[in-house]
Design an enzyme around this catalytic site. Structure first.
Site, PDB file in Angstrom:
ATOM      1  N   ARG A  63      25.672  47.897  42.656  1.00 41.01           N
ATOM      2  CA  ARG A  63      26.502  47.909  43.858  1.00 41.01           C
ATOM      3  C   ARG A  63      25.682  48.509  44.994  1.00 41.01           C
ATOM      4  O   ARG A  63      25.368  49.693  44.996  1.00 41.01           O
ATOM      5  CB  ARG A  63      27.786  48.719  43.628  1.00 41.01           C
ATOM      6  CG  ARG A  63      28.713  48.100  42.612  1.00 41.01           C
ATOM      7  CD  ARG A  63      29.145  46.731  43.044  1.00 41.01           C
ATOM      8  NE  ARG A  63      30.333  46.274  42.325  1.00 41.01           N
ATOM      9  CZ  ARG A  63      30.904  45.112  42.536  1.00 41.01           C
ATOM     10  NH1 ARG A  63      30.387  44.262  43.420  1.00 41.01           N
ATOM     11  NH2 ARG A  63      31.973  44.761  41.866  1.00 41.01           N
ATOM     12  N   ALA A  75      36.204  41.945  38.400  1.00 43.61           N
ATOM     13  CA  ALA A  75      36.924  41.840  39.671  1.00 43.61           C
ATOM     14  C   ALA A  75      36.194  40.885  40.605  1.00 43.61           C
ATOM     15  O   ALA A  75      35.032  40.551  40.384  1.00 43.61           O
ATOM     16  CB  ALA A  75      37.034  43.219  40.321  1.00 43.61           C
ATOM     17  N   GLU A  91      38.105  35.020  37.847  1.00 45.27           N
ATOM     18  CA  GLU A  91      37.110  36.097  37.826  1.00 45.27           C
ATOM     19  C   GLU A  91      36.861  36.613  36.407  1.00 45.27           C
ATOM     20  O   GLU A  91      35.731  36.877  36.030  1.00 45.27           O
ATOM     21  CB  GLU A  91      37.527  37.250  38.743  1.00 45.27           C
ATOM     22  CG  GLU A  91      37.374  36.956  40.211  1.00 45.27           C
ATOM     23  CD  GLU A  91      35.929  36.795  40.671  1.00 45.27           C
ATOM     24  OE1 GLU A  91      35.002  37.301  40.002  1.00 45.27           O
ATOM     25  OE2 GLU A  91      35.730  36.155  41.705  1.00 45.27           O
ATOM     26  N   GLU A  95      33.114  36.298  34.796  1.00 41.93           N
ATOM     27  CA  GLU A  95      32.326  37.500  34.553  1.00 41.93           C
ATOM     28  C   GLU A  95      32.240  37.912  33.084  1.00 41.93           C
ATOM     29  O   GLU A  95      31.329  38.645  32.713  1.00 41.93           O
ATOM     30  CB  GLU A  95      32.884  38.667  35.386  1.00 41.93           C
ATOM     31  CG  GLU A  95      32.705  38.452  36.872  1.00 41.93           C
ATOM     32  CD  GLU A  95      33.090  39.650  37.716  1.00 41.93           C
ATOM     33  OE1 GLU A  95      33.499  40.688  37.149  1.00 41.93           O
ATOM     34  OE2 GLU A  95      32.975  39.544  38.951  1.00 41.93           O
ATOM     35  N   GLU A 139      24.943  36.853  41.331  1.00 42.51           N
ATOM     36  CA  GLU A 139      25.660  37.837  40.533  1.00 42.51           C
ATOM     37  C   GLU A 139      24.896  38.103  39.230  1.00 42.51           C
ATOM     38  O   GLU A 139      24.614  37.183  38.473  1.00 42.51           O
ATOM     39  CB  GLU A 139      27.060  37.271  40.215  1.00 42.51           C
ATOM     40  CG  GLU A 139      28.103  38.259  39.897  1.00 42.51           C
ATOM     41  CD  GLU A 139      29.487  37.615  39.891  1.00 42.51           C
ATOM     42  OE1 GLU A 139      30.425  38.349  40.187  1.00 42.51           O
ATOM     43  OE2 GLU A 139      29.639  36.422  39.602  1.00 42.51           O
TER      44      GLU A 139
END
Length: 180
Positions: A63, A75, A91, A95, A139
């Site tokens: 992050r 999330a 999501e 993920e 991601e």
């Protein structure tokens, strides 16, 4: 007492793909004026997911604002006009590779209402089925699974720094017998 702040003037500072920034001149309840810096966000969803083996699914990802990886529940942001439950299911599968047939709303919350309108809907998912992980191009995620006892110890040892994750995991531990 009237706590409402009336916007007298607003200036758009930035319009981005995820957020918009504005500065508002506001009239305060006592008649004085002040400035408010606002971040507008379409909203987000988060999912506290428990596998059939009673393992809690968490994702670790870097992050940038925190300048480190954080361990969180899955999330992501809402697309424009997207239904929140559908976004949560999307999501979760993207993920973690797991599919939730049903979601229970835990809560909706504002993470930082002093400057942002981002509302996060947090769901509980169980009775999961295996699907296929499908991360966005930008991601990078490590999927991790923890027992409820491990989650309890991790909360006690302050190993989580993300508010939505802390709220969801505390809810799960408080209500787990309801979900067996």
């Amino acid at each position: 007492m009237n706590l409402y702040e009336k916007t007298i003037h607003s200036t758009s500072i930035y319009q981005g793909a995820i957020i918009d920034l504005e500065v508002h001149d506001v009239e305060l309840p006592d008649g004085k004026t002040s400035k408010r810096e606002l971040v507008y966000h379409n909203g987000a969803v988060a999912v506290c997911a428990v596998t059939p083996e009673n393992k809690v699914l968490l994702v670790k990802q870097f992050r940038k604002p925190a300048e480190k990886p954080l361990l969180e529940i899955p999330a992501g942001k809402l697309e424009i006009d997207e239904v929140r439950t559908e976004a949560a299911k999307r999501e979760l599968e993207e993920e973690t590779g797991y599919i939730a047939e049903e979601l229970e709303l835990i809560t909706e919350m504002y993470g930082s209402p002093g400057f942002s309108n981002e509302k996060i809907s947090i769901y509980l998912a169980k009775d999961l089925k295996v699907g296929q992980m499908n991360l966005d191009d930008d991601e990078f995620i490590e999927l991790e699974q923890y027992s409820l006892l491990e989650i309890k110890d991790m909360l006690k040892n302050k190993q989580f720094e993300d508010a939505k994750t802390i709220i969801a995991l505390q809810y799960l531990l408080l209500n787990y017998n309801d979900y067996k």
